[in-house]
Design a protein around this motif. Structure first.
Motif: not given
Length: 546
Positions: A251, A255, A257, A327
């Protein structure tokens, strides 16, 4: 082992004791207290003097701190030593609750026992003496509560200066540290690596843990890990396999990040993540932080971190329950700086401050209900970390003994400000207790005891006084207290400038919590001694066997 235990049992049963009873025991208690208290009380007041003691390693330690000095006292005479140990118990209790005012406790213990002893010799029973003292102390505590003034930034400087024995530089630094930390912040102190004394403030929410491996370091200059706009997972699960971690890694990679995992995990999984970090082709920006605490404290810390990161804590569920819900469990922040032993989170500008304020309000309510001082301090620490207010005073000096002496004064000043924030402030310099000796309902012993602190401060300043004659000292405090009023007890004596002053106007203050705690602990210690009629101590032998 059984044979050794038999020898120890035999020796313990054959060690000789000595018994001291009646007036002889009480007189020896008094002598022991006087020896101990006269040394410690020499530090009291604006013109108090330093105490220099030798450490176990032979190094000098210069201090005006009563608690540090008292711990060095041990007497050869068993009666003197046992009275000193009881004095230490009272002062230790004061130190644990307030962190300061141990010298005041010593002065009050000495006075309580001295005047109680005189009352006993007049024929009053020890039970009656104790009862009168306890009733008087209760009246005084209630009165102090009624006149205590909440602290502000100006009074913060004044109380710090008084506790630091008039050192304006320390008062200014302590005031600055508390202002920077904020209403719910924490102020600590430690030795500086330089000769200068300064304040370091953490802008953000601290974590008492650092990176799990040096391989995660991406800023070589500071040997730290720094990520901007990262995703952060707060997990109470001890990850056993790579499959449990991969959904969060995927994830974060999707993203684009950085990902910080605050979690326990098996060594193999940690190595796998570290290999990805160090692989020049992949170069995933990841870092692992081991949870700072375990058990109940660990769960509460994770809950607080999740609040700041605006996410849920991952706990007690299998991958099938969180796969596709990454999330929900991944929080975010503006920046995170991860060091070897601690880390700092800079929260997002979109953080819901109402939630944080609600948690702080709940923890503040718990503090008021908590009676254990250790638990109260733990709750304050949680509040400080949520609010993001942590200041550290870096204490420097030219010589080691200078630094130690300055550290003691900084510690006293910080403790005084904390106590003042907790219970307010009252006039210092012994004025408050002296004026309270005029309250109705106070017994004769306590009336005399309440005058002891200001007398000791005047003695240390070389000011002659006589409470039993109609001189300036008696006239100054002759007016009786008719009702609780701060204006009734503000007048005192400034021993630095040798003038009568309004203690609030010149900033000579004391903490209500410190005075109340000292009074309670001193009365308790003295009552225990005054009600003792027989003392059994271990017999000491001289080298010649006598």
């Amino acid at each position: 082992f059984a044979f050794i235990n038999q020898i120890i049992s035999y020796m313990s049963n054959t060690i000789l004791r000595q018994v001291v009873s009646g007036d002889d025991a009480k007189n020896q208690f008094s002598n022991g207290l006087n020896k101990s208290c006269d040394i410690i009380s020499s530090t009291m007041g604006g013109r108090g003097q330093n105490i220099l003691f030798e450490t176990i390693g032979g190094l000098p330690n210069l201090t005006m701190d009563g608690w540090d000095s008292l711990q060095q006292l041990f007497w050869e005479d068993p009666m003197h030593d046992i009275s000193c140990e009881i004095l230490k118990e009272a002062c230790k209790k004061t130190f644990e609750i307030v962190g300061d005012n141990t010298t005041l406790t010593c002065v009050l213990v000495q006075a309580f026992f001295s005047y109680s002893l005189k009352e006993l010799k007049r024929g009053t029973s020890s039970i009656e003496v104790k009862k009168r003292i306890d009733e008087s102390v209760e009246i005084i505590l209630n009165y102090i509560d009624s006149i205590a003034v909440p602290i502000d930034e100006k009074l913060m400087y004044d109380i710090a200066k008084t506790s630091a024995h008039g050192d304006e530089d320390i008062a200014e630094i302590v005031q600055r540290a508390f202002i920077k930390a904020g209403e719910f912040g924490i102020v600590s102190h430690k030795r500086s690596f330089t000769d200068e004394t300064s304040v370091e403030h953490i802008k953000g929410n601290p974590i008492d843990a650092g990176y799990a491996n040096e391989g995660f370091i991406n800023v070589n200059d500071t040997q730290s890990v720094v990520f901007d706009n990262p995703l952060v997972l707060c997990s109470l699960i001890n990850f056993q396999t790579a499959n449990e971690v991969i959904p969060f890694l995927d994830y974060a990679a999707g993203q684009g990040r950085p990902l910080v995992l605050i979690s326990n995990m098996e060594h193999d999984i940690s190595n796998m993540i570290l290999e990805n970090v160090m692989n020049p082709k992949l170069k995933y920006p990841f870092c692992i932080i081991k949870p700072p605490y375990q058990g109940k404290k660990g769960r509460e810390t994770m809950s607080d971190l999740a609040l700041v990161l605006d996410c849920e804590v991952l706990q007690g569920i299998a991958r099938t329950n969180y796969d596709g819900k990454e999330q929900l469990y991944l929080g975010s922040c503006e920046r995170i700086e991860i060091g070897k032993k601690d880390s700092v989170i800079t929260p997002s500008k979109t953080l819901d401050k109402e939630k944080c304020d609600g948690r702080i309000k709940d923890l503040t309510a718990q503090i008021k209900l908590q009676t254990n001082e250790g638990e109260r301090n733990y709750l304050r620490e949680r509040i400080a970390k949520i609010s993001g207010g942590i200041s550290t005073i870096m204490v420097g000096g030219i010589t080691s003994s200078e630094v130690e002496e300055k550290l003691a004064r900084v510690d006293d000043a910080c403790c005084a400000v904390r106590s003042a924030k907790d219970g307010g402030i009252v006039p210092g310099g012994g004025a408050t207790l002296f004026h309270l000796s005029k309250l109705n309902g106070i017994d004769s012993v306590t009336k005399k005891v309440l005058k002891a602190p200001i007398c000791k401060i005047l003695d240390n300043a070389g000011v002659k006084h006589n409470l039993n004659s109609n001189n300036w000292f008696l006239n100054l405090f002759r007016k009786p207290i008719l009702k609780p009023s701060l204006s009734n007890i503000c007048i005192g004596y400034d021993v630095i400038n040798y003038i009568e002053v309004n203690m609030f106007d010149v900033g000579i203050l004391d903490t209500a919590k410190g005075i109340k705690t000292s009074l309670l602990n001193a009365a308790s210690a003295s009552n225990n001694l005054s009600r003792t009629n027989n003392t059994i101590t271990l017999k000491r032998f001289a080298q010649d066997g006598k």
